[in-house]
Design a protein around this motif. Structure first.
Motif, short mmCIF file in Angstrom:
data_model
loop_
_atom_site.label_atom_id
_atom_site.label_comp_id
_atom_site.label_asym_id
_atom_site.label_seq_id
_atom_site.Cartn_x
_atom_site.Cartn_y
_atom_site.Cartn_z
N ASN A 75 0.83 -1.21 0.00
CA ASN A 75 0.00 0.00 0.00
C ASN A 75 0.87 1.26 0.00
O ASN A 75 0.65 2.17 -0.81
CB ASN A 75 -0.91 0.01 1.23
CG ASN A 75 -1.94 -1.10 1.20
OD1 ASN A 75 -1.64 -2.20 0.76
ND2 ASN A 75 -3.14 -0.82 1.65
N SER A 239 -4.59 2.85 -10.01
CA SER A 239 -5.60 1.85 -10.39
C SER A 239 -4.95 0.59 -10.96
O SER A 239 -5.45 -0.52 -10.77
CB SER A 239 -6.57 2.44 -11.42
OG SER A 239 -7.24 3.57 -10.90
N ILE A 242 -3.01 -1.40 -7.82
CA ILE A 242 -3.79 -2.04 -6.75
C ILE A 242 -4.22 -3.45 -7.14
O ILE A 242 -4.68 -4.22 -6.29
CB ILE A 242 -5.03 -1.21 -6.35
CG1 ILE A 242 -5.98 -1.05 -7.53
CG2 ILE A 242 -4.62 0.14 -5.79
CD1 ILE A 242 -7.27 -0.36 -7.15
N ALA A 243 -4.05 -3.81 -8.42
CA ALA A 243 -4.35 -5.19 -8.84
C ALA A 243 -3.42 -6.18 -8.15
O ALA A 243 -3.75 -7.37 -8.05
CB ALA A 243 -4.23 -5.32 -10.35
N GLN A 250 -7.78 -3.82 -1.85
CA GLN A 250 -8.17 -3.05 -3.03
C GLN A 250 -9.40 -2.21 -2.73
O GLN A 250 -9.46 -1.02 -3.06
CB GLN A 250 -8.46 -4.00 -4.20
CG GLN A 250 -7.24 -4.70 -4.77
CD GLN A 250 -7.59 -5.53 -6.00
OE1 GLN A 250 -8.53 -5.22 -6.73
NE2 GLN A 250 -6.85 -6.60 -6.21
N ARG A 251 -10.40 -2.84 -2.08
CA ARG A 251 -11.63 -2.11 -1.75
C ARG A 251 -11.35 -0.96 -0.79
O ARG A 251 -11.95 0.11 -0.91
CB ARG A 251 -12.67 -3.08 -1.15
CG ARG A 251 -13.26 -4.05 -2.17
CD ARG A 251 -14.44 -4.80 -1.60
NE ARG A 251 -14.03 -5.70 -0.53
CZ ARG A 251 -13.69 -6.96 -0.70
NH1 ARG A 251 -13.70 -7.48 -1.94
NH2 ARG A 251 -13.33 -7.74 0.31
#
Length: 275
Positions: A75, A239, A242-243, A250-251
């Motif tokens: 993160n 975007s 975060i995969a 991710q949420r």
């Protein structure tokens, strides 16, 4: 320190010993110096044959890696790369050179250094992929050492048991000694099977797990830095990266980003209304 390794060893070996005691056994009956010599000495010797001296000398470092907790904060790394992308779009890629001294991770620092130096994107990808491959191969060698030990240990245990039974049969004229001698012979099998499944193979699994986490971390940095070099929008970079995270994380990031966007929109409307 990775407390899971310590707890796992304590719970694993402790359960065997406690169960043996609950069955009425004496803890001292599990101690057999000769069996330990056969199993652990034989396992170490057989493992050494299959690897180079340099690789075997690296085992203490591998044990430190297995015992050391090294979390990969995906993160925070995503946010760092996004911030670098913002700086690059605002002030140019050369601006990132000032950030290099503040980066502790060697792989990320190397990746950004290539970008700052103006390396061709394809060449940047090749260099970083080569580093990922070399790191993976180095980890695979270390993992295979413990996997090999886990494969040899049970066999060494059987060899120790057979040797013990040979000794028992050579003294079959003393029936009163047969029971304890047979029990002592099977201690070698216990040492071999338990060390393989509670020590060598679990350590290999731990190293493999950490190697996989590092590979994912480095691949994420690779894609992020290449996107940064290509001048992509920071939001698009986030975007994309975060995969690499678990669905729940991710949420959390998406909801946090949406909330920030909503706050920014509300502030803009307030300013418009005041004007």
């Amino acid at each position: 320190m990775d407390i899971n390794v310590i707890l796992g060893l304590i719970i694993g070996f402790g359960s065997l010993i406690v169960a043996f005691i609950l069955e009425g056994g004496e803890p001292g009956a599990l101690l057999a110096v000769t069996a330990a010599m056969i199993v652990f000495g034989g396992t170490i010797g057989a493992t050494m044959i299959g690897f180079s001296r340099e690789e075997i000398m690296n085992v203490p470092r591998l044990l430190k890696i297995a015992l050391r907790e090294r979390p990969f904060d995906l993160n925070q790394t995503i946010e760092n790369i996004v911030n670098y992308a913002v700086l690059a779009r605002r002030e140019g890629l050369v601006r990132l050179e000032k950030e290099l001294d503040n980066i502790n991770d060697a792989f990320l620092r190397t990746a950004l250094q290539l970008v700052v130096d103006g390396t061709d994107p394809e060449q940047t990808r090749n260099v970083l992929e080569q580093q990922i491959y070399a790191t993976g191969e180095r980890h695979a060698t270390g993992i295979s050492i413990f996997e090999a030990a886990g494969g040899y240990a049970p066999t060494m245990g059987i060899i120790g048991t057979v040797m013990g039974l040979v000794h028992v049969l050579s003294n079959i004229s003393s029936p009163d000694k047969l029971g304890p001698s047979i029990a002592m012979a099977f201690i070698a099998t216990l040492y071999g099977v338990s060390s393989a499944n509670l020590l060598w193979l679990p350590l290999a699994a731990k190293l493999k797990n950490k190697a996989n986490k590092e590979r994912v971390y480095q691949e994420m940095i690779l894609e992020g830095v290449l996107a940064l070099q290509a001048g992509r929008n920071p939001t698009l970079i986030r975007s994309t990266l975060i995969a690499f995270l678990a669905p729940d994380k991710q949420r959390a990031i998406l909801s946090g980003t949406a909330a920030k966007g909503g706050d920014a929109g509300a502030q803009a409307l307030d300013r418009k209304g005041q004007s």
